[in-house]
Design a protein around this motif. Structure first.
Motif, PDB file in Angstrom:
ATOM      1  N   VAL A  43       0.861  -1.184   0.000  1.00  0.00           N
ATOM      2  CA  VAL A  43       0.000   0.000   0.000  1.00  0.00           C
ATOM      3  C   VAL A  43       0.897   1.233   0.000  1.00  0.00           C
ATOM      4  O   VAL A  43       1.737   1.404   0.890  1.00  0.00           O
ATOM      5  N   LYS A  44       0.743   2.057  -1.006  1.00  0.00           N
ATOM      6  CA  LYS A  44       1.537   3.269  -1.122  1.00  0.00           C
ATOM      7  C   LYS A  44       0.653   4.494  -0.889  1.00  0.00           C
ATOM      8  O   LYS A  44      -0.490   4.546  -1.359  1.00  0.00           O
ATOM      9  N   HIS A  45       1.206   5.499  -0.179  1.00  0.00           N
ATOM     10  CA  HIS A  45       0.487   6.741   0.101  1.00  0.00           C
ATOM     11  C   HIS A  45       1.041   7.858  -0.768  1.00  0.00           C
ATOM     12  O   HIS A  45       2.262   8.048  -0.835  1.00  0.00           O
ATOM     13  N   TYR A  46       0.122   8.592  -1.427  1.00  0.00           N
ATOM     14  CA  TYR A  46       0.522   9.668  -2.329  1.00  0.00           C
ATOM     15  C   TYR A  46      -0.337  10.907  -2.061  1.00  0.00           C
ATOM     16  O   TYR A  46      -1.417  10.814  -1.458  1.00  0.00           O
ATOM     17  N   PRO A  47       0.112  12.076  -2.535  1.00  0.00           N
ATOM     18  CA  PRO A  47      -0.740  13.271  -2.453  1.00  0.00           C
ATOM     19  C   PRO A  47      -1.989  13.098  -3.302  1.00  0.00           C
ATOM     20  O   PRO A  47      -1.997  12.360  -4.293  1.00  0.00           O
ATOM     21  N   GLY A  48      -3.051  13.779  -2.923  1.00  0.00           N
ATOM     22  CA  GLY A  48      -4.291  13.679  -3.676  1.00  0.00           C
ATOM     23  C   GLY A  48      -4.201  14.364  -5.025  1.00  0.00           C
ATOM     24  O   GLY A  48      -3.421  15.307  -5.216  1.00  0.00           O
ATOM     25  N   PHE A  49      -5.001  13.889  -5.988  1.00  0.00           N
ATOM     26  CA  PHE A  49      -5.048  14.520  -7.305  1.00  0.00           C
ATOM     27  C   PHE A  49      -5.850  15.822  -7.207  1.00  0.00           C
ATOM     28  O   PHE A  49      -6.811  15.935  -6.450  1.00  0.00           O
ATOM     29  N   GLY A  50      -5.464  16.795  -7.984  1.00  0.00           N
ATOM     30  CA  GLY A  50      -6.214  18.038  -7.972  1.00  0.00           C
ATOM     31  C   GLY A  50      -5.743  18.988  -9.051  1.00  0.00           C
ATOM     32  O   GLY A  50      -4.767  18.707  -9.753  1.00  0.00           O
ATOM     33  N   PRO A  51      -6.434  20.108  -9.190  1.00  0.00           N
ATOM     34  CA  PRO A  51      -7.650  20.440  -8.434  1.00  0.00           C
ATOM     35  C   PRO A  51      -8.878  19.715  -8.972  1.00  0.00           C
ATOM     36  O   PRO A  51      -8.899  19.291 -10.133  1.00  0.00           O
ATOM     37  N   THR A  52      -9.879  19.586  -8.121  1.00  0.00           N
ATOM     38  CA  THR A  52     -11.094  18.874  -8.525  1.00  0.00           C
ATOM     39  C   THR A  52     -12.052  19.775  -9.286  1.00  0.00           C
ATOM     40  O   THR A  52     -13.045  19.305  -9.830  1.00  0.00           O
ATOM     41  N   VAL A  53     -11.765  21.073  -9.305  1.00  0.00           N
ATOM     42  CA  VAL A  53     -12.653  22.021  -9.990  1.00  0.00           C
ATOM     43  C   VAL A  53     -11.828  22.865 -10.948  1.00  0.00           C
ATOM     44  O   VAL A  53     -10.635  23.071 -10.744  1.00  0.00           O
ATOM     45  N   PRO A  54     -12.454  23.388 -12.000  1.00  0.00           N
ATOM     46  CA  PRO A  54     -11.743  24.320 -12.890  1.00  0.00           C
ATOM     47  C   PRO A  54     -11.644  25.696 -12.229  1.00  0.00           C
ATOM     48  O   PRO A  54     -12.136  25.914 -11.126  1.00  0.00           O
ATOM     49  N   GLN A  55     -11.026  26.647 -12.919  1.00  0.00           N
ATOM     50  CA  GLN A  55     -10.899  28.007 -12.373  1.00  0.00           C
ATOM     51  C   GLN A  55     -12.257  28.656 -12.179  1.00  0.00           C
ATOM     52  O   GLN A  55     -12.464  29.425 -11.244  1.00  0.00           O
ATOM     53  N   GLU A  56     -13.202  28.356 -13.058  1.00  0.00           N
ATOM     54  CA  GLU A  56     -14.537  28.926 -12.972  1.00  0.00           C
ATOM     55  C   GLU A  56     -15.560  27.817 -12.759  1.00  0.00           C
ATOM     56  O   GLU A  56     -15.399  26.709 -13.263  1.00  0.00           O
ATOM     57  N   CYS A  57     -16.611  28.148 -12.020  1.00  0.00           N
ATOM     58  CA  CYS A  57     -17.653  27.178 -11.694  1.00  0.00           C
ATOM     59  C   CYS A  57     -18.333  26.676 -12.964  1.00  0.00           C
ATOM     60  O   CYS A  57     -18.728  27.464 -13.827  1.00  0.00           O
ATOM     61  N   ALA A  58     -18.469  25.367 -13.077  1.00  0.00           N
ATOM     62  CA  ALA A  58     -19.081  24.774 -14.261  1.00  0.00           C
ATOM     63  C   ALA A  58     -20.579  25.073 -14.326  1.00  0.00           C
ATOM     64  O   ALA A  58     -21.192  24.942 -15.396  1.00  0.00           O
ATOM     65  N   ASP A  59     -21.189  25.464 -13.197  1.00  0.00           N
ATOM     66  CA  ASP A  59     -22.632  25.727 -13.167  1.00  0.00           C
ATOM     67  C   ASP A  59     -22.964  27.177 -13.470  1.00  0.00           C
ATOM     68  O   ASP A  59     -23.872  27.462 -14.249  1.00  0.00           O
ATOM     69  N   CYS A  60     -22.217  28.122 -12.848  1.00  0.00           N
ATOM     70  CA  CYS A  60     -22.592  29.538 -13.017  1.00  0.00           C
ATOM     71  C   CYS A  60     -21.469  30.405 -13.561  1.00  0.00           C
ATOM     72  O   CYS A  60     -21.691  31.580 -13.864  1.00  0.00           O
ATOM     73  N   GLY A  61     -20.247  29.882 -13.671  1.00  0.00           N
ATOM     74  CA  GLY A  61     -19.146  30.629 -14.254  1.00  0.00           C
ATOM     75  C   GLY A  61     -18.399  31.538 -13.300  1.00  0.00           C
ATOM     76  O   GLY A  61     -17.496  32.264 -13.719  1.00  0.00           O
ATOM     77  N   LYS A  62     -18.740  31.529 -12.018  1.00  0.00           N
ATOM     78  CA  LYS A  62     -18.048  32.378 -11.049  1.00  0.00           C
ATOM     79  C   LYS A  62     -16.819  31.663 -10.477  1.00  0.00           C
ATOM     80  O   LYS A  62     -16.585  30.483 -10.728  1.00  0.00           O
ATOM     81  N   ARG A  63     -16.052  32.400  -9.680  1.00  0.00           N
ATOM     82  CA  ARG A  63     -14.836  31.857  -9.070  1.00  0.00           C
ATOM     83  C   ARG A  63     -15.144  31.056  -7.812  1.00  0.00           C
ATOM     84  O   ARG A  63     -16.266  31.091  -7.296  1.00  0.00           O
ATOM     85  N   PHE A  64     -14.105  30.373  -7.303  1.00  0.00           N
ATOM     86  CA  PHE A  64     -14.253  29.579  -6.086  1.00  0.00           C
ATOM     87  C   PHE A  64     -13.461  30.198  -4.940  1.00  0.00           C
ATOM     88  O   PHE A  64     -12.363  30.729  -5.142  1.00  0.00           O
ATOM     89  N   ASN A  65     -14.031  30.131  -3.746  1.00  0.00           N
ATOM     90  CA  ASN A  65     -13.270  30.336  -2.517  1.00  0.00           C
ATOM     91  C   ASN A  65     -12.804  28.968  -2.027  1.00  0.00           C
ATOM     92  O   ASN A  65     -13.523  27.968  -2.184  1.00  0.00           O
ATOM     93  N   MET A  66     -11.623  28.922  -1.449  1.00  0.00           N
ATOM     94  CA  MET A  66     -11.093  27.647  -0.959  1.00  0.00           C
ATOM     95  C   MET A  66     -10.934  27.711   0.562  1.00  0.00           C
ATOM     96  O   MET A  66     -10.421  28.683   1.105  1.00  0.00           O
TER      97      MET A  66
END
Length: 584
Positions: A342-365
């Motif tokens: 079993v190997k441990h690695y960093p998670g893949f990302g980012p899970t979202v694009p720069q702009e929201c796929a639903d409304c086109g606005k930005r994300f806060n993290m």
């Protein structure tokens, strides 16, 4: 015992305390919900601890018996090989004698108590020792000692001399049983816990404000398999009003959303896990609740250098759209299993694009937060059954029953939730009923449940695209006024739904509690039910919104209660009114 002059008796559960009319020692009646929930969890912990100990002994016994059978077979084969076929009968007799001697040895070891097999050396489980790190009046410690069976000792700490003296007076006031079980000491809780590593089966931290300064020493003082009970009342910090302060105290950055109180719980859990990992320890949450004006978590602590490698799998960052409030989670780590490694690695990302796929606005993290389950369903059901069976022993029975019932029906593997009213506010549409929306999600093949944090919260494993598709279908049947084209709702509705929502009522659209009409969200039992002023501070007329019209310590000397008369404003208020200034 006579009641001293200047004191009043406060009774809660089976404990009674003497309280001064001044604000010398902190006491908040509203925390009865907190204390009752803690007692219910503590009772369940003692039962589970016994069950786990018996299970461990049974495993050891089976292992011992299996080993004994293997040894006897080996001895028998060796004797048969050496003495040959001609002396087989004698060898069989020797074997029987040998087995008989072993049985006698075990019996003697059990009977005389001087010698014992290794699997029986821990046959007697010791009663748990409880540490209440911030005792104040000692009411919680006294209730633990008087109401929870099987506790060996409760150590009540406080750094204030006045609180320790009040606690000792209350211990004496509760009779010889309390005197034999409860011990009050004046000490800095942080130093005390650091100097007593892994000595307490239960550690209770209920500070005025943030528990952040106590967490590092607390995770070290809990024994393996013990339980840490922790309260946080700094909700403005944890819910994002002072996000930078939250990061400095808890190591996580909150984002504002309808789920902010659940996020506060998950931030606190992530912080406790982080402190525990530094000492090769990890947490297992059994119950995490938001009640009234605070959050409270109950976590078990274990030691394992191997298990802490999985800590990044239980933590996630949160991406929240600034336009439509859609949120997405990204785990910190991942594992790859190949053959037996079993190997441990960093998670893949980012899970979202720069702009929201639903409304086109930005994300806060925000984050990282605890994204693994924050309840143990088996524990929740056991606590709930315990509360129902001992109804008369819980002063806040109705409240904790409602909270536990709602928690028992939550989807424990789904972090955070959406608000139906918030979805409709984004689209500027009328709201479907909760039953209709639940049915649409269920008919689409996903799960959905309520949340104990928010009556309007809905937890679902459906992705946000499906949630918005359901709302698009709803708006098609219930048209709305046109909005500006760059409005998030307009952008969302401009896209065609990929699924056709079915709003026909599903069987599971109502929970069992809703079908039985069990109360799940109760109003406050009385006025001014909430946080109080810190001990030692003078209570004056400006605290009337907290304490009601009868305010203690209204005069500078902290004497008789002051009646606040709204018809006769103070000189300061009269002067302000004369100048045409509104006094806040």
């Amino acid at each position: 015992m006579e009641i001293p002059e200047g004191y009043s008796v406060v009774k809660e559960g089976e404990a009674q305390i003497l309280m001064q009319t001044s604000n010398t020692v902190f006491f908040n009646k509203a925390q009865v919900n907190n204390r009752d929930m803690s007692i219910a969890v503590l009772r369940t912990f003692i039962e589970k601890r016994k069950e786990e100990h018996e299970e461990m002994l049974n495993k050891r016994k089976k292992k011992h018996e299996k080993k004994a059978v293997g040894e006897d077979t080996t001895v028998s084969d060796a004797i048969s090989k050496e003495e040959g076929q001609a002396e087989s009968a004698v060898s069989q007799q020797d074997k029987v004698n040998c087995e008989g001697e072993k049985e006698v040895d075990v019996d003697v070891a059990v009977n005389d108590g001087k010698k014992s097999s290794s699997w029986k050396r821990t046959a007697d489980i010791q009663p748990p020792v409880v540490l209440e790190a911030l005792a104040a009046s000692g009411l919680r410690a006294l209730r633990y000692a008087r109401e929870v069976e099987g506790i060996a000792k409760v150590i009540a700490l406080d750094i204030e001399q006045a609180s320790v003296e009040a606690c000792r007076k209350n211990i004496e006031f509760n009779g010889p049983m309390a005197c034999s079980k409860v011990e009050a000491n004046q000490a800095d809780a942080r130093v005390y816990m650091l100097t007593h590593p892994k000595e307490f089966d239960v550690v209770d931290i209920d500070p005025y404000g943030s528990p952040s300064t106590f967490l590092d020493s607390a995770v070290q003082s809990v024994s393996d398999g013990g339980i840490l009970m922790c309260t946080a009342t700094d909700m403005a910090v944890l819910c994002g009003t002072s996000a930078e302060v939250c990061y400095s105290k808890y190591g996580s950055y909150p984002v504002k959303g309808k789920y902010c109180h659940e996020m506060a719980l998950r931030i606190l859990l992530a912080s406790i896990e982080s402190h525990a990992n530094r000492y090769k320890r990890y947490i297992v949450p059994v119950l995490s609740v938001h009640m009234d004006f605070y959050i409270r978590v109950f976590v078990r602590i274990f030691t394992s250098a191997g298990e802490i490698k999985n800590a990044p799998l239980k933590l996630s960052y949160v991406y929240q759209c600034v336009g439509c409030d859609s949120f997405h989670l990204q785990t910190l780590g991942r594992v790859v299993t190949k053959n037996n490694s079993v190997k441990h690695y960093p998670g893949f990302g980012p899970t979202v694009p720069q702009e929201c796929a639903d409304c086109g606005k930005r994300f806060n993290m925000g984050g990282p937060i605890w994204s693994a389950p924050m309840h143990d369903q088996v524990w929740v059901l056991s606590i709930l059954e315990n509360v129902k069976s001992m109804r008369e022993r819980y002063p806040a029975y109705e409240k904790i029953l409602a909270v536990l019932t709602t928690i028992s029906e939550e989807l424990h593997d789904v972090p955070l939730f959406v608000s139906l009213h918030n979805l409709c506010a984004t689209l500027k549409c009328t709201s479907p009923s909760a039953v209709m929306f639940r049915s649409a999600v269920l008919n689409a093949g996903y799960r959905i449940s309520g949340s104990h944090v928010n009556p309007l919260g809905l937890k679902s494993d459906a992705p946000m695209e499906v949630i918005w598709d359901i709302m698009r279908c709803w708006v098609k049947n219930h048209p709305i006024k046109a909005q500006p084209p760059d409005h998030p709702g307009s952008v969302i509705l401009s896209k065609e739904p990929k699924i056709q929502a079915n709003f026909s009522r599903a069987v599971a659209s109502l929970s069992k509690a809703q079908v039985k009409k069990v109360k799940r969200f109760l109003p406050n039992p009385e006025k001014n039910w909430g946080p109080k002023v810190r001990a030692g501070r003078q209570i004056t007329s400006k605290h009337v919104s907290i304490y009601g019209p009868n305010v203690l310590n209204g005069d500078e000397n902290g004497g008789d209660p002051v009646e606040i008369n709204n018809e006769e404003p103070s000189a300061k208020r009269q002067k302000a009114d004369n100048n045409g200034v509104t006094q806040s």
